[in-house]
Design a protein around this motif. Structure first.
Motif, PDB file in Angstrom:
ATOM      1  N   LYS A 168       1.964 -10.889  -3.924  1.00 38.01           N
ATOM      2  CA  LYS A 168       2.684 -10.124  -4.939  1.00 38.01           C
ATOM      3  C   LYS A 168       4.110 -10.665  -5.023  1.00 38.01           C
ATOM      4  O   LYS A 168       4.598 -11.283  -4.070  1.00 38.01           O
ATOM      5  N   PRO A 169       4.820 -10.437  -6.095  1.00 35.29           N
ATOM      6  CA  PRO A 169       6.194 -10.930  -6.159  1.00 35.29           C
ATOM      7  C   PRO A 169       7.090 -10.376  -5.049  1.00 35.29           C
ATOM      8  O   PRO A 169       7.947 -11.090  -4.527  1.00 35.29           O
ATOM      9  N   ILE A 170       6.888  -9.099  -4.700  1.00 35.36           N
ATOM     10  CA  ILE A 170       7.766  -8.432  -3.729  1.00 35.36           C
ATOM     11  C   ILE A 170       6.927  -7.615  -2.763  1.00 35.36           C
ATOM     12  O   ILE A 170       5.932  -6.993  -3.157  1.00 35.36           O
ATOM     13  N   SER A 171       7.333  -7.608  -1.495  1.00 31.28           N
ATOM     14  CA  SER A 171       6.678  -6.757  -0.500  1.00 31.28           C
ATOM     15  C   SER A 171       7.733  -6.178   0.429  1.00 31.28           C
ATOM     16  O   SER A 171       8.557  -6.906   0.991  1.00 31.28           O
ATOM     17  N   LEU A 172       7.743  -4.855   0.570  1.00 33.00           N
ATOM     18  CA  LEU A 172       8.662  -4.168   1.473  1.00 33.00           C
ATOM     19  C   LEU A 172       7.928  -3.782   2.749  1.00 33.00           C
ATOM     20  O   LEU A 172       6.802  -3.277   2.687  1.00 33.00           O
ATOM     21  N   GLN A 173       8.580  -4.003   3.885  1.00 32.15           N
ATOM     22  CA  GLN A 173       7.994  -3.640   5.172  1.00 32.15           C
ATOM     23  C   GLN A 173       8.958  -2.807   5.998  1.00 32.15           C
ATOM     24  O   GLN A 173      10.153  -3.128   6.066  1.00 32.15           O
ATOM     25  N   SER A 174       8.465  -1.761   6.590  1.00 31.54           N
ATOM     26  CA  SER A 174       9.109  -1.116   7.729  1.00 31.54           C
ATOM     27  C   SER A 174       7.985  -0.939   8.738  1.00 31.54           C
ATOM     28  O   SER A 174       6.821  -1.174   8.427  1.00 31.54           O
ATOM     29  N   LEU A 181       5.071  -4.794  -4.753  1.00 34.10           N
ATOM     30  CA  LEU A 181       5.542  -4.486  -6.103  1.00 34.10           C
ATOM     31  C   LEU A 181       5.594  -5.748  -6.965  1.00 34.10           C
ATOM     32  O   LEU A 181       5.615  -6.872  -6.454  1.00 34.10           O
ATOM     33  N   ASP A 182       5.650  -5.525  -8.261  1.00 37.78           N
ATOM     34  CA  ASP A 182       5.707  -6.626  -9.213  1.00 37.78           C
ATOM     35  C   ASP A 182       7.104  -6.902  -9.740  1.00 37.78           C
ATOM     36  O   ASP A 182       7.390  -8.002 -10.206  1.00 37.78           O
TER      37      ASP A 182
END
Length: 276
Positions: A168-174, A181-182
């Motif tokens: 994907k264009p964006i990936s958030l991790q905690s 997200l795109d």
């Protein structure tokens, strides 16, 4: 004589030097104000985004507000399972958001890494309460990258880096949480950060741990690079118990630390997913 006196009076009555100086000062002031408005716009816009996401800040009655964010995926991992700098982990997620990790954490004090960083170090920073914003460098650049950078730069317990091959264009991790997200305009980015960065309610293992650089072990200006190759047969599995020499922070043995912690992901590894 009269003509001469008239000429002198005329010259004294038009202070061209003063007029030019005033015009120059006004023009300079206008240029400075315009530059400030343009340069500060991203920060001012970000302040507005953070204000809009403030309702996702954790409280005692709402310990993990990320549960209200559509698209967030969760898994359960046990912390304090460390590997050596020469070892790799066969992660079950891409990018990973928990599991065995390097004994040294990646610096996560609002760092914008221009190049991809070794995953095992990044995962350790998540254990300390950081949010990692990863992006596909082939899909995110220019204004979109600036939008992501302003979310991370100089923000405590936050880091941004490219992640080659991201699906994907964006990936958030905690720790134990992920949101893909795109668009860099998506308000869920700020909601995720508000909900999970330094959340004190036990959503990550090491509350109160540092995000500062570790001298001699991790240089944020020259971090260990990302390895895009598939982990080999000697890679440590997700249920690895930890390398004996790596069980303390930065590899220093820690008194009283369990000798066989086990990571327990909540879901099975994604079939064929690349990992590092």
């Amino acid at each position: 004589m009269k003509a001469a006196r008239g000429s002198v009076v005329s010259k004294k009555g038009t202070p061209w030097g003063t007029i030019i100086a005033v015009v120059a000062i006004v023009a300079l002031a206008a240029a400075v104000i315009t530059y400030y408005m343009i340069a500060s716009a991203p920060k001012r816009d970000q302040a507005g985004r953070e204000e809009a996401a403030a309702s996702f800040a954790p409280t005692a009655s709402d310990p993990d507000p990320s549960k209200r964010i559509p698209g967030v995926v969760t898994a359960t991992y046990t912390g304090s399972v460390h590997v050596l700098p020469t070892e790799r982990v066969a992660y079950d997620k891409t990018p990973p958001f928990g599991g065995p990790h390097d004994q040294t954490w990646a610096t996560c004090t609002g760092i914008v890494y221009p190049n991809a960083v070794r995953t095992e170090n990044m995962v350790h920073a998540l254990e300390h309460g950081a949010v990692w914003i990863a992006y596909n460098p082939q899909q995110i650049s220019g204004d979109a990258l600036n939008l992501l950078s302003v979310r991370a730069k100089d923000k405590p317990f936050t880091m941004l880096s490219p992640y080659p091959g991201l699906d994907k264009p964006i990936s958030l991790q905690s720790w134990g949480h992920q949101l893909k997200l795109d668009s860099a305009d998506d308000p869920r980015i700020d909601e995720f950060i508000a909900a999970l960065r330094s959340n004190p309610n036990g959503v990550y293992p090491e509350v109160g741990a540092s995000c500062d650089a570790v001298p001699g072990s991790f240089d944020p200006d020259n971090p260990p690079p990302f390895d895009p190759s598939k982990p080999g047969p000697d890679a440590k599995p997700m249920d690895y118990k930890g390398s004996t020499a790596a069980q303390g922070e930065q590899g220093a043995p820690s008194a009283g630390m369990p000798t066989a912690p086990v990571s327990a992901p909540a879901s099975a590894p994604a079939s064929g997913a690349p990992s590092q």
